[in-house]
Design an enzyme around this catalytic site. Structure first.
Site, PDB file in Angstrom:
ATOM      1  CB  VAL A 293      26.573  59.649  42.226  1.00 30.91           C
ATOM      2  CG1 VAL A 293      27.873  58.968  42.647  1.00 30.91           C
ATOM      3  CG2 VAL A 293      26.860  60.735  41.200  1.00 30.91           C
ATOM      4  CB  ALA A 294      23.400  56.933  45.645  1.00 32.25           C
ATOM      5  CD  GLU A 298      29.661  54.425  40.953  1.00 33.46           C
ATOM      6  OE1 GLU A 298      29.365  53.521  41.775  1.00 33.46           O
ATOM      7  OE2 GLU A 298      29.206  55.585  41.032  1.00 33.46           O
ATOM      8  CG  ASP A 340      32.764  13.868  19.053  1.00 33.94           C
ATOM      9  OD1 ASP A 340      31.862  13.795  18.216  1.00 33.94           O
ATOM     10  OD2 ASP A 340      33.626  14.759  19.054  1.00 33.94           O
ATOM     11  CG  ASP A 612      37.957  14.956  17.388  1.00 34.72           C
ATOM     12  OD1 ASP A 612      37.280  15.091  16.355  1.00 34.72           O
ATOM     13  OD2 ASP A 612      38.193  13.844  17.905  1.00 34.72           O
ATOM     14  CG  ASP A 616      33.787  17.787  14.768  1.00 34.11           C
ATOM     15  OD1 ASP A 616      32.822  17.310  14.154  1.00 34.11           O
ATOM     16  OD2 ASP A 616      34.645  17.099  15.346  1.00 34.11           O
ATOM     17  CD  GLU A 681      23.992  54.517  49.136  1.00 32.99           C
ATOM     18  OE1 GLU A 681      23.681  54.888  47.988  1.00 32.99           O
ATOM     19  OE2 GLU A 681      25.086  54.000  49.409  1.00 32.99           O
ATOM     20  CB  THR A 711      32.481  50.899  52.654  1.00 33.21           C
ATOM     21  OG1 THR A 711      31.207  51.294  52.132  1.00 33.21           O
ATOM     22  CG2 THR A 711      33.126  52.087  53.355  1.00 33.21           C
TER      23      THR A 711
END
Length: 893
Positions: A293-294, A298, A340, A612, A616, A681, A711
């Site tokens: 999980v660490a 996420e 162009d 344009d 194209d 960790e 945090t």
């Protein structure tokens, strides 16, 4: 006509879907089975059953469920699914459901983005008129445009859209082909023979589906409908050209697999280590789940999405509308722009630039006014109710130029005195009028391409030809103006009676479409950033090259391909191979743009392509970044593109590239920030496992989750809003093969920032335990004398990691420059995020209900003072490292 002549075609034989429209008209009529009375209603119904409706068909969409499944099994999505499962295993269902919600929201968003790309083909169908005027059974009648079939005899009038590809059989019209050719000037189409060797779109007797008739009246025989038209062919190209994943999309997959591998490996190692040292199986599983999980970020995907969304909003305010979030990052890796000329580099407004006369050359004088007044008489522009000139931009420039040279033309008087008008003929490349001259006389006025007009003169024209070439090389569109005075009482001539012969040259007119003033600076920024700029235009090579040189394109070397339609793949590869040259592709076609985009991609370039028109769309779809014009562009171009310029300005593309680089840098910054917490960790678990439990676990699983979800998130999101570092547009584009995670990033986050943080937080942990009289192996469980000291020590570890995150956040704001160069307080969102995480940490440490939930205890003042130094120590050591790198880089020869 026999019954066999009007037999409907069949799929197995008979009429081909699209016969050769350039074959002799009697043969084409016979092949299509159409006489002067058109088709019969029953014959048209039979052919409709064979050919199908006259509409651009879109390919069937893939299953919505299949697309959704594809999004849900994206590597990062799989990683988030795994994180959710681990959260449920760890007994935290709220976290699990939150992660599932993130997966579903991101999948839905990606699905909507892909669906939007399919709208380009659907928009093509809007160019077809709802009804068409045809001759059937000898009578003119209105039918639904979708019911037209090959062989129908269509009636074309001013203001009507052309319902299908057809060949004119009677009369003549002016047609706006800009959606197919990109040329704003209406083209004249007349019944008659074709031009030998001319491209299909330039054939003077053909008209094409979806174009607009701006004047005249004609009949035309339909030879192609639906998917067999030029419009249908472009739609097919748009569907066949695939859109590859962006560099960021590819890199996120690699990051996801890397994170998954690290997380699974760490969990497996500690599971095995726990068993080896004799830890209880339940504790070992809990530690392994905690590590997994660490290590699962996420917030990584939502943070990336938010950073891209912020980039989209910023660019929208600057004139660039981005349709795919990932395109923001792709802009940052762009190293070639294919643009162009007209309207993008230039203002799309012709003006008089120079005048040349045979007697005086380019010397100004009263003769200029006579030349300009005469040329303005040979125009068809009109003045609207508000006094604005309407018509061809070139002719508008002539009328305005005459007024500027003190020789204004009364347009109503011009029309009153006109005795004949011979419109521009693409084969002759000139137009002429017969105007009343005085009381009884007539004067023929001719204007057109110099090489054509000069052939009609009496006498030598070498000096005029040299002058015309000189003006063209200065970037001007050159027109020659010649006259012939008819004797009194002469009849009004016709073009067939050689009205345009025996002329006297009045002079040459040079017209110029000036570059936008901001383009030159934008091109310089491109070159400083290591980008090459190519021009792909339907204009003349000399004119485009002159504009290129004026805005700085072609430094240090410019190459011009005068007829880019005929360029082969091998020649194109040699031309576009990595070099210092920039190229002008003149007289280009839609296929030219597509070929250029493919060639650049084959050389590993990241391509931005402007366009344009409908023509194209395939190239815009194929380029990494298709850039459509918002003011002058068609709906099809805008739908097929990735980015739309609301101001049609080249400089906006450069601004977007800078923004893309900033977004990519910010993605890397918060990845460094997120990865940096891994080491502090993991180290507590490593110390616990290697000591065989003699050192109690310095961090709990719930405290890890509080760090990852409580945090860490807001500061990471705030780093996605970081401003660009100095020198962002002074470095070359990153290689397309470069990963969003590099070896240096991992060394910095895991090995440097992480190691410093781990040493500090373990120091805080042991500081509290040793201060309470702890020795290795002493019991610290509930009920033991040292239990409160142990809870306080784990709280110090937890709070220490949070304060180290603060230092990491400031350090991650810049990769090369010093923090003072970007300013300490220039990211208020980061400051707010840091304030939140400190307040959240204080609540977990000092609020009694949360203390019981997360296993924390109030920290004494000496511990608070100790961990308060961690942000400065973490940031300071990284600032020192960056200073050493900058110094070394500047002193290394």
């Amino acid at each position: 006509m026999t019954e066999a002549d009007t037999r409907p075609p069949s799929p197995a034989g008979g009429l081909p879907p699209s016969p050769d429209p350039l074959e002799p008209l009697p043969l084409l009529r016979r092949e299509l089975g159409t006489g002067p009375s058109g088709l019969s209603a029953r014959e048209a119904a039979r052919r409709l059953a064979v050919y199908g409706p006259n509409e651009v068909r879109r390919k069937a969409r893939t299953s919505l469920g299949r697309e959704l499944v594809r999004q849900l099994v994206h590597p990062l999505a799989l990683l988030l699914w795994a994180a959710a499962a681990l959260a449920f295993v760890a007994g935290i269902p709220v976290l699990g459901w939150a992660i599932i919600a993130v997966v579903l929201v991101n999948a839905a968003f990606a699905l909507l983005q892909e669906r939007q790309a399919e709208q380009a083909v659907e928009t093509l169908a809007k160019y077809l008129p709802e009804h068409a005027l045809v001759i059937r059974d000898g009578r003119s009648s209105a039918v639904e445009a979708r019911e037209l079939v090959p062989g129908d005899l269509a009636v074309l009038e001013e203001g009507a859209k052309v319902p299908a590809d057809a060949r004119l059989t009677e009369g003549g019209i002016e047609v706006d082909l800009s959606m197919l050719t990109g040329e704003s000037t209406p083209a004249e189409r007349i019944a008659g023979p074709g031009l030998v060797g001319a491209p299909l779109l330039q054939e003077p007797n053909l008209v094409f589906s979806g174009t607009v008739c701006t004047g005249g009246q004609a009949q035309a025989i339909v030879f192609a409908t639906g998917d067999h038209t030029e419009l249908g062919r472009i739609a097919a190209l748009s569907q066949r050209t695939r859109r590859d994943p962006s560099p960021l999309e590819q890199q996120v997959k690699k990051v996801a697999w890397l994170i998954a591998a690290v997380a699974v490996a760490m969990g497996g190692v500690f599971l095995a280590a726990g068993v080896a040292v004799g830890l209880p199986l339940t504790d070992t599983l809990m530690f392994a789940i905690g590590l997994l999980v660490a290590n699962v970020p996420e917030g990584l995907l939502p943070t990336i999405t938010l950073a891209l969304a912020v980039g989209v909003r910023v660019l929208a305010r600057q004139g660039a509308v981005i349709k795919r979030l990932s395109a923001v990052e792709t802009l940052g890796s762009t190293n070639v722009i294919c643009t162009d000329k007209t309207g993008t580099l230039t203002r799309n407004r012709m003006r008089l630039q120079a005048v040349w006369t045979p007697e005086h050359g380019r010397e100004p004088g009263p003769w200029d006014g006579e030349l300009m007044r005469t040329s303005a008489l040979c125009t068809t522009v009109t003045r609207g109710e508000e006094g604005v000139l309407r018509g061809d931009p070139t002719e508008t420039a002539l009328v305005e130029g005459a007024a500027a040279r003190a020789a204004p033309v009364d347009l109503d008087g011009r029309d009153t005195g006109r005795r004949a008008l011979f419109r521009f003929d693409p084969r002759l490349r000139l137009m002429s009028v017969v105007q009343a001259d005085g009381v009884q006389g007539l004067r023929v006025i001719v204007k057109g391409a110099p090489e054509t007009v000069l052939q009609t003169l009496e006498g030598s024209s070498q000096s005029a030809a040299a002058a015309a070439e000189e003006l063209a090389h200065e970037g001007m569109r050159v027109l020659a103006v010649a006259v012939r005075t008819l004797p009194a009482g002469a009849e009004v001539p016709t073009r067939r009676q050689d009205a345009e012969t025996g002329l006297r040259l009045l002079g040459l007119v040079g017209l110029y479409d000036p570059p936008r003033p901001e383009v030159a600076a934008a091109v310089r920024r491109c070159h400083e950033a290591g980008l090459r700029v190519h021009i792909v235009t339907g204009d003349n090579g000399a004119t485009a090259a002159a504009v290129a040189r004026e805005v700085g394109i072609g430094q240090p070397r410019l190459q011009v391909v005068a007829q880019s339609e005929s360029i082969g793949d091998h020649e194109l590869d040699a031309l576009l191979a990595p070099s210092d040259a920039e190229v002008v592709f003149a007289r280009s076609s839609p296929e030219t743009k597509l070929k250029v985009a493919d060639a650049l991609r084959a050389h590993g370039q990241i391509v931005a392509m402007t366009g344009d028109g409908v023509n194209d769309a395939p190239a815009l779809h194929r380029a990494h970044i298709g850039v459509a014009m918002g003011l002058s562009g068609t709906d099809v171009a805008r739908e097929a593109s990735t980015m739309v310029l609301t101001d049609d300005n080249f400089a906006t593309i450069v601004t977007a590239i800078e923004s893309g680089r900033r977004v990519y840098d910010n993605v890397r910054k918060f990845i460094v920030y997120i990865f940096a917490h891994l080491t502090p960790e993991v180290v507590p678990f490593l110390v616990f496992a290697l000591s065989a439990g003699t050192v109690p676990l310095p961090l709990t699983v719930l405290q890890i989750l509080a760090i990852d979800l409580g945090t860490e998130t807001l500061p990471a999101l705030a780093l996605g809003r970081e401003r660009a570092e100095p020198g962002t547009m002074s470095r070359p584009p990153r290689p397309s093969s470069q990963g969003v995670i590099s070896r240096d990033m991992l060394i910095r986050s895991w090995g440097y920032l992480g190691t410093v943080s781990a040493v500090l937080v373990m120091g805080a942990f042991f500081y509290v335990l040793w201060g309470a009289g702890w020795h290795p192996g002493d019991p610290t469980g509930a009920g033991s004398p040292l239990h409160h000291a142990y809870v306080t020590a784990t709280t110090a570890t937890f709070a220490g990691i949070v304060t180290c995150q603060v230092g990491t956040a400031f350090a991650a704001r810049t990769d090369h420059a010093a923090l003072r160069d970007i300013g300490l307080f220039t990211n208020p969102l980061l400051l707010a995020g840091i304030a939140f995480e400190l307040a959240f940490t204080a609540a977990l440490v000092y609020a009694p209900p949360l203390q019981g939930l997360f296993g924390t205890a109030a920290l004494p003042l000496d511990v608070v003072a100790l961990i308060a130094t961690f942000p400065v120590l973490v940031w300071g050591t990284d600032e020192l490292r960056r200073w050493i790198r900058r110094t070394h880089r500047h002193t290394t020869p």
